[in-house]
Design a protein around this motif. Sequence first.
Motif, short mmCIF file in Angstrom:
data_model
loop_
_atom_site.label_atom_id
_atom_site.label_comp_id
_atom_site.label_asym_id
_atom_site.label_seq_id
_atom_site.Cartn_x
_atom_site.Cartn_y
_atom_site.Cartn_z
N UNK A 1 47.73 59.00 -16.17
CA UNK A 1 46.53 58.33 -15.67
C UNK A 1 45.73 57.80 -16.85
N UNK A 2 44.83 56.89 -16.56
CA UNK A 2 44.08 56.21 -17.62
C UNK A 2 42.60 56.21 -17.28
N UNK A 3 41.77 56.55 -18.27
CA UNK A 3 40.32 56.50 -18.10
C UNK A 3 39.73 55.79 -19.31
N UNK A 4 38.78 54.93 -19.06
CA UNK A 4 38.02 54.29 -20.14
C UNK A 4 36.63 54.92 -20.12
N UNK A 5 36.35 55.72 -21.14
CA UNK A 5 35.07 56.43 -21.20
C UNK A 5 34.33 56.05 -22.47
N UNK A 6 33.24 55.35 -22.29
CA UNK A 6 32.39 54.92 -23.41
C UNK A 6 33.20 54.23 -24.51
N UNK A 7 34.07 53.32 -24.08
CA UNK A 7 34.87 52.55 -25.02
C UNK A 7 36.10 53.27 -25.55
N UNK A 8 36.36 54.48 -25.12
CA UNK A 8 37.51 55.26 -25.59
C UNK A 8 38.51 55.43 -24.44
N UNK A 9 39.77 55.15 -24.72
CA UNK A 9 40.84 55.29 -23.72
C UNK A 9 41.38 56.70 -23.74
N UNK A 10 41.49 57.29 -22.56
CA UNK A 10 42.01 58.64 -22.41
C UNK A 10 43.21 58.57 -21.46
N UNK A 11 44.32 59.15 -21.88
CA UNK A 11 45.55 59.16 -21.09
C UNK A 11 45.87 60.60 -20.73
#
Length: 188
Positions: free
Chosen positions: A126-136
């Motif tokens: 899954x992918x999340x964009x949190x405050x300009x940072x990509x989290x997988x």
Amino acid sequence: MVDGSNLAWIGRSPRQPGVYGSDDRPSYAQLLSALDALTSRYPDAVLHVVVDATFKHKVAEEERAAVDSALSKGDLIQPPAGTEGKGDALVTAIAEDTGGTVVTNDNYAELQNRYPWLRNKERVLGVTLSQGRWVFTPRTCVPSPRHRIVRAEVPQQSRALIPRAPAPFPSSDTTAPTRSRGECHGSE
């Protein structure tokens, strides 16, 4: 396998389904940012980035030339016209053929019967964009409610239509009445 259209739409979906405002469009720049983060996190990964056939028409006008260039170089790939399941089908087919991991937030509910490994968190990120940072993060695709097995309780009023269970077999008690073969059974 990267569901490029899905990543490009993160945080940009229309507030009302089917009603698009000026900011309700996928971003190719956002997709490139996600791909940079993905290659930084997984440097040995071979990325196949799939976008829907309509992707180049939905991005902002100023991004269309870059999308066309990426498509012509093979940096982005699209499903052939008329492909059943469109981009999602191509993403899963490539992942199936290569044993690869799918990067998406989509559930691919219509494809889960064909590809049951979509419910395996070792094959989907899954992918999340949190405050300009990509989290997988590892995730499993969740089936939609229409694909789940539903166990319904029989309503009380319907129970009258269900025949009662037969009486238990008579015991060896000799006082129980016996019936001969072929005798009609009346109501008791």
